[in-house]
Scaffold this active site. Structure first.
Site, PDB file in Angstrom:
ATOM      1  N   TYR A  33       0.825  -1.202   0.000  1.00  0.00           N
ATOM      2  CA  TYR A  33       0.000   0.000   0.000  1.00  0.00           C
ATOM      3  C   TYR A  33       0.857   1.249   0.000  1.00  0.00           C
ATOM      4  O   TYR A  33       2.070   1.185   0.200  1.00  0.00           O
ATOM      5  CB  TYR A  33      -0.948  -0.007   1.209  1.00  0.00           C
ATOM      6  N   ARG A 100      -7.771 -20.402  -2.322  1.00  0.00           N
ATOM      7  CA  ARG A 100      -6.771 -20.260  -1.264  1.00  0.00           C
ATOM      8  C   ARG A 100      -5.686 -21.337  -1.352  1.00  0.00           C
ATOM      9  O   ARG A 100      -5.963 -22.530  -1.240  1.00  0.00           O
ATOM     10  CB  ARG A 100      -7.442 -20.301   0.115  1.00  0.00           C
ATOM     11  N   HIS A 102      -1.253 -21.167  -0.385  1.00  0.00           N
ATOM     12  CA  HIS A 102      -0.203 -20.227   0.022  1.00  0.00           C
ATOM     13  C   HIS A 102       0.680 -19.793  -1.148  1.00  0.00           C
ATOM     14  O   HIS A 102       1.056 -18.638  -1.244  1.00  0.00           O
ATOM     15  CB  HIS A 102       0.677 -20.840   1.113  1.00  0.00           C
ATOM     16  N   LYS A 149       6.553  -1.875   1.782  1.00  0.00           N
ATOM     17  CA  LYS A 149       5.347  -1.304   2.425  1.00  0.00           C
ATOM     18  C   LYS A 149       4.186  -2.280   2.275  1.00  0.00           C
ATOM     19  O   LYS A 149       3.242  -2.064   1.508  1.00  0.00           O
ATOM     20  CB  LYS A 149       5.011   0.077   1.848  1.00  0.00           C
ATOM     21  N   GLU A 182      12.095   2.554  14.119  1.00  0.00           N
ATOM     22  CA  GLU A 182      11.112   3.530  13.616  1.00  0.00           C
ATOM     23  C   GLU A 182       9.828   3.353  14.408  1.00  0.00           C
ATOM     24  O   GLU A 182       9.733   2.494  15.281  1.00  0.00           O
ATOM     25  CB  GLU A 182      10.871   3.319  12.122  1.00  0.00           C
ATOM     26  N   LEU A 207      11.147   1.419   7.076  1.00  0.00           N
ATOM     27  CA  LEU A 207      10.524   1.857   5.828  1.00  0.00           C
ATOM     28  C   LEU A 207      11.203   3.158   5.423  1.00  0.00           C
ATOM     29  O   LEU A 207      11.392   4.055   6.252  1.00  0.00           O
ATOM     30  CB  LEU A 207       9.022   2.094   6.027  1.00  0.00           C
TER      31      LEU A 207
HETATM   32  N1  PDD Z   1       2.772   5.052   7.428  1.00  0.00           N
HETATM   33  N2  PDD Z   1       7.451   3.783   8.903  1.00  0.00           N
HETATM   34  C1  PDD Z   1       6.314   3.073   8.899  1.00  0.00           C
HETATM   35  C2  PDD Z   1       6.306   1.729   9.545  1.00  0.00           C
HETATM   36  C3  PDD Z   1       5.164   3.589   8.267  1.00  0.00           C
HETATM   37  O1  PDD Z   1       4.039   2.842   8.244  1.00  0.00           O
HETATM   38  C4  PDD Z   1       5.208   4.872   7.677  1.00  0.00           C
HETATM   39  C5  PDD Z   1       4.016   5.467   6.980  1.00  0.00           C
HETATM   40  C6  PDD Z   1       6.415   5.593   7.724  1.00  0.00           C
HETATM   41  C7  PDD Z   1       6.557   6.949   7.099  1.00  0.00           C
HETATM   42  O2  PDD Z   1       6.529   6.878   5.692  1.00  0.00           O
HETATM   43  P1  PDD Z   1       6.001   8.111   4.823  1.00  0.00           P
HETATM   44  O3  PDD Z   1       6.799   9.313   5.243  1.00  0.00           O
HETATM   45  O4  PDD Z   1       6.269   7.705   3.435  1.00  0.00           O
HETATM   46  O5  PDD Z   1       4.540   8.283   5.128  1.00  0.00           O
HETATM   47  C8  PDD Z   1       7.514   5.018   8.335  1.00  0.00           C
HETATM   48  C9  PDD Z   1       1.592   5.417   6.695  1.00  0.00           C
HETATM   49  C10 PDD Z   1       1.323   6.868   6.677  1.00  0.00           C
HETATM   50  C11 PDD Z   1       0.437   4.583   7.202  1.00  0.00           C
HETATM   51  O6  PDD Z   1       0.644   3.409   7.443  1.00  0.00           O
HETATM   52  O7  PDD Z   1      -0.669   5.095   7.336  1.00  0.00           O
END
Ligand code: PDD
Length: 285
Positions: A33, A100, A102, A149, A182, A207
């Site tokens: 996403y 379904r 895996h 992501k 993070e 991320l």
């Molecule tokens: N989250 N680290 C994680 C684990 C995140 O899920 C996100 C963003 C970030 C920051 O990334 P960015 O600056 O590209 O938004 C760092 C989004 C906003 C969410 O899950 O809603």
């Protein structure tokens, strides 16, 4: 006004927006996403978000649902149909619908694509930033590829809930060496006593936030010193300032970590200046 979602080629009212129960996103969280800030009805850093989307898809060997330029067009259309002035656009791609099993579905299975948008309250976001927020620390129990992501967010969901129950806005993940990686949905930053801005280096264990990437340019332009390295929880407690970044929260000052006040317990000057200048460096399309 009812909200409109884009689902696999159609714009539909949110209440009628559905995906198949055999969608691999639902069955296996087999999808990725993006979340992009919308400001004045325009997309912030669309190019970088779509670049990261392409990377996530490639790493998981999920096909691109359509050309990246077309995705931008659909995102903008969803924003317009929902009359979002300030808010977010959310985009999700999964490996598609299949019986379904895996292992990957048969070649040619079409990826699923869902895009939604919603307005957020700018005034209340500004209040939150002016007050600063609390974070807590939790063990980082995620998999080794959090640079992708992925919609597999169970540890993030659980961490965020622990934070909420502790009266905090965010949970900062801490690795086995006691270093902050993070946040559960944001990147983590500190400003040391001697004024250096520190955030975890990019790699497989965080991320690569788009806000983080743009903020590096802001930091450089402001003549600040940036150190991309891991910092410990102890260093964070002793920091002059702390803050977090994400697409929807931009730069958000952190004033308490695990109940301890950071600096003088109020939003720091550097975090505040970085928040103020962020959009001068972001791309708006
Ligand atoms: N989250 N680290 C994680 C684990 C995140 O899920 C996100 C963003 C970030 C920051 O990334 P960015 O600056 O590209 O938004 C760092 C989004 C906003 C969410 O899950 O809603």
């Amino acid at each position: 006004m009812s909200r409109i979602a884009y689902v696999n080629g159609r714009y539909v009212p949110l209440c009628q927006a559905v995906v198949n129960i055999e969608d691999r996103g639902y069955q296996f969280s087999d999808g990725v996403y993006e979340v992009c800030e919308v400001r004045e009805g325009r997309l912030i850093d669309e190019r970088r978000h779509l670049g990261r989307l392409a990377y996530s898809l490639k790493e998981l060997r999920i096909a691109e649902p359509m050309a990246m330029s077309a995705l931008g067009v659909v995102m903008r259309e969803v924003v317009a149909r929902n009359r979002v002035n300030w808010g977010i656009v959310y985009l999700q791609v999964t490996r598609g619908v299949a019986r379904r099993d895996h292992a990957f579905p048969p070649a040619g299975t079409r990826p699923s694509l869902v895009i939604t948008a919603r307005s957020l309250e700018l005034a209340s976001a500004e209040h939150i930033a002016a007050d600063g927020v609390a974070v807590i620390t939790v063990p980082d129990n995620r998999w080794e590829r959090v640079d992708i992501k992925s919609v597999s967010l169970l540890p993030n969901v659980l961490a965020k809930q622990v934070a909420r129950e502790a009266g905090a806005r965010e949970a900062w993940f801490v690795d086995k060496q006691g270093r902050v990686t993070e946040g559960s949905s944001s990147n983590a930053w500190i400003v040391t006593r001697d004024g250096k801005v520190v955030t975890h280096q990019v790699g497989h264990d965080i991320l690569r936030g788009i806000t983080r990437t743009v903020l590096v340019d802001v930091i450089t332009a402001q003549g600040l010193t940036l150190e991309e390295r891991a910092f410990t929880v102890e260093e964070a407690y002793a920091a002059r300032e702390a803050f977090l970044t994400s697409a929807s929260q931009i730069v958000l000052p952190v004033v308490r970590i695990d109940g301890r006040p950071i600096g003088n317990g109020a939003p720091g000057l550097i975090a505040t200046a970085l928040r103020r200048d962020f959009h001068r460096f972001a791309e708006m399309t």
